[in-house]
Design an enzyme around this catalytic site. Structure first.
Site, short mmCIF file in Angstrom:
data_model
loop_
_atom_site.label_atom_id
_atom_site.label_comp_id
_atom_site.label_asym_id
_atom_site.label_seq_id
_atom_site.Cartn_x
_atom_site.Cartn_y
_atom_site.Cartn_z
N ASN A 136 -53.88 68.29 48.93
CA ASN A 136 -53.18 69.56 48.68
C ASN A 136 -53.13 70.32 50.01
O ASN A 136 -54.12 70.88 50.44
CB ASN A 136 -53.97 70.34 47.62
CG ASN A 136 -53.40 71.74 47.40
OD1 ASN A 136 -52.34 72.08 47.92
ND2 ASN A 136 -54.12 72.54 46.63
N TRP A 137 -51.94 70.32 50.60
CA TRP A 137 -51.80 70.97 51.92
C TRP A 137 -51.83 72.49 51.80
O TRP A 137 -51.89 73.19 52.80
CB TRP A 137 -50.49 70.56 52.58
CG TRP A 137 -50.42 69.11 53.01
CD1 TRP A 137 -51.37 68.14 52.78
CD2 TRP A 137 -49.34 68.47 53.71
NE1 TRP A 137 -50.94 66.94 53.31
CE2 TRP A 137 -49.70 67.12 53.89
CE3 TRP A 137 -48.12 68.91 54.21
CZ2 TRP A 137 -48.87 66.20 54.54
CZ3 TRP A 137 -47.28 68.00 54.85
CH2 TRP A 137 -47.67 66.66 55.02
N LYS A 138 -51.72 73.00 50.58
CA LYS A 138 -51.61 74.46 50.37
C LYS A 138 -50.47 75.01 51.24
O LYS A 138 -49.51 74.29 51.51
CB LYS A 138 -52.96 75.13 50.63
CG LYS A 138 -54.09 74.43 49.86
CD LYS A 138 -55.36 75.21 49.78
CE LYS A 138 -56.36 74.43 48.94
NZ LYS A 138 -57.62 75.14 48.75
N HIS A 146 -54.08 75.76 39.77
CA HIS A 146 -55.04 75.86 40.87
C HIS A 146 -55.69 77.24 40.85
O HIS A 146 -55.03 78.23 40.50
CB HIS A 146 -54.33 75.61 42.21
CG HIS A 146 -55.29 75.39 43.33
ND1 HIS A 146 -55.95 76.43 43.95
CD2 HIS A 146 -55.74 74.25 43.91
CE1 HIS A 146 -56.77 75.92 44.87
NE2 HIS A 146 -56.66 74.62 44.87
N GLU A 205 -56.27 79.24 43.09
CA GLU A 205 -55.55 80.23 43.92
C GLU A 205 -54.36 80.80 43.14
O GLU A 205 -54.03 81.98 43.27
CB GLU A 205 -55.13 79.57 45.24
CG GLU A 205 -56.35 79.34 46.14
CD GLU A 205 -56.26 78.13 47.06
OE1 GLU A 205 -55.16 77.59 47.28
OE2 GLU A 205 -57.33 77.71 47.56
N GLU A 260 -62.46 71.77 40.00
CA GLU A 260 -62.63 72.43 41.29
C GLU A 260 -63.45 73.72 41.10
O GLU A 260 -62.87 74.77 40.75
CB GLU A 260 -61.27 72.79 41.89
CG GLU A 260 -60.41 71.59 42.20
CD GLU A 260 -59.42 71.87 43.34
OE1 GLU A 260 -59.41 71.07 44.28
OE2 GLU A 260 -58.71 72.88 43.31
N GLY A 304 -62.86 75.47 50.00
CA GLY A 304 -62.68 76.03 51.34
C GLY A 304 -63.92 76.70 51.90
O GLY A 304 -63.83 77.44 52.89
N SER A 320 -64.30 71.29 49.08
CA SER A 320 -65.00 70.90 50.31
C SER A 320 -65.37 69.42 50.35
O SER A 320 -66.43 69.04 50.86
CB SER A 320 -66.25 71.77 50.52
OG SER A 320 -65.87 73.14 50.66
N GLY A 360 -58.34 69.68 49.94
CA GLY A 360 -57.61 70.73 50.63
C GLY A 360 -57.68 70.55 52.14
O GLY A 360 -56.95 69.73 52.72
N GLY A 361 -58.57 71.28 52.78
CA GLY A 361 -58.67 71.28 54.24
C GLY A 361 -58.67 69.89 54.87
O GLY A 361 -57.94 69.64 55.85
P1 13P Z 1 -60.93 72.34 50.14
O1 13P Z 1 -60.99 70.83 50.15
O2 13P Z 1 -60.34 72.92 51.38
O3 13P Z 1 -62.24 72.95 49.74
O4 13P Z 1 -59.88 72.75 48.98
C1 13P Z 1 -60.01 72.17 47.74
C2 13P Z 1 -58.81 72.50 46.96
O5 13P Z 1 -58.59 73.65 46.59
C3 13P Z 1 -57.85 71.43 46.67
O6 13P Z 1 -56.92 71.83 45.73
#
Ligand code: 13P
Length: 251
Positions: free
Chosen positions: A9-11, A95, A97, A168, A174, A213, A234-235
């Site tokens: 997920n590149w966000k 998600h 977010e 999650e 993050g 993470s 994510g990251g």
């Molecule tokens: P991180 O891997 O950056 O913690 O993000 C997880 C995430 O929200 C994937 O959707």
């Protein structure tokens, strides 16, 4: 046996240039005969381009959100038919977010899961608790509430047949504060049991990813757990080497 899945997920990150470099590196590193299904979820505006860059590979394309409505006068929204048109197979829904920053509640997320399934797309449905909820012992109640809105309706249960769940924990997203493999496994087992109470066959086959993470360095021990079928990343999905290490950790 559930085939593991790793989704990046590149966000809201990247540019055309960085997307090209990232996809080229991932495509080369994943190669053919990967043990896990790999999905890349770039921002909407890069979907078409990433789809062409992925041609010739088995890596699938996913979006990060969708409207629950059909095409029409909904300024700023993206429909399921548009996502199909550009070659998406998966869509991340609910998600944390989206829930926290854009007011998406359980009912709206459920509507989206149902609309997506009706359109022939596969939802990656995110669930998970806030830190305060974990600390006050409410993790299972929160996750149950997020799932029950689908489990308790005929349409919802039907849509879950093609859904991937992503657990999650919000406090792990993050932050570098990964859930321990045991903490994650406990919630994954709970999710599977909850689904089994409505549909045992579905519970056995549904893939439950962990997100929060995940890195190359902790993926192996997380994915070794019985009910963890891969990850939503994510990251680390923005770093070629890290993302590839995670893809190869999912066997
Ligand atoms: P991180 O891997 O950056 O913690 O993000 C997880 C995430 O929200 C994937 O959707």
């Amino acid at each position: 046996m559930r085939k593991p899945l790793v989704a990046g997920n590149w966000k809201m990150n990247g540019s055309r240039e960085s997307a090209q470099a990232l996809v080229a590196g991932i495509k080369e590193g994943v190669g053919s005969g990967a043990t896990a299904d790999v999905v890349i979820c770039p921002p909407f505006v890069y979907l078409s381009e990433v789809k062409s860059l992925l041609s010739g590979s088995e890596i699938a394309l996913g979006a990060q959100n969708v409207s629950h409505r059909g095409n029409g006068a909904y300024t700023g929204e993206i429909s399921t038919s548009m996502l199909l048109d550009v070659g998406c197979e998966y869509v991340i829904l609910g998600h944390s977010e989206r829930r926290a920053l854009y007011g998406e509640d359980d009912a709206l997320v459920a509507e989206k899961v149902i609309a997506l399934n009706a359109a022939g797309l596969k939802p990656i449905l995110c669930v998970g608790e806030l830190l305060g909820e974990r600390e006050s012992g409410k993790t299972e109640a929160v996750v149950a509430r997020q799932l029950d809105v689908l489990l308790n309706s005929v349409e919802g249960l039907a849509a879950l047949q093609n859904t991937v769940i992503a657990y999650e924990p919000v406090w792990a997203i993050g932050t570098g504060m990964t859930a321990t493999p045991e903490q994650a496994q406990d919630v994954h087992a709970f999710i599977r049991q909850r689904i089994a109470s409505k549909d045992a066959a579905l519970a056995e086959k549904i893939r439950i990813l962990y997100g929060g993470s995940v890195k190359g360095s902790n993926a192996v021990e997380l994915f070794a757990k019985q009910d963890i079928d891969g990850g939503l990343i994510g990251g680390a999905s923005l770093q070629i080497d890290d993302f590839l290490a995670i893809c190869h950790a999912a066997k």
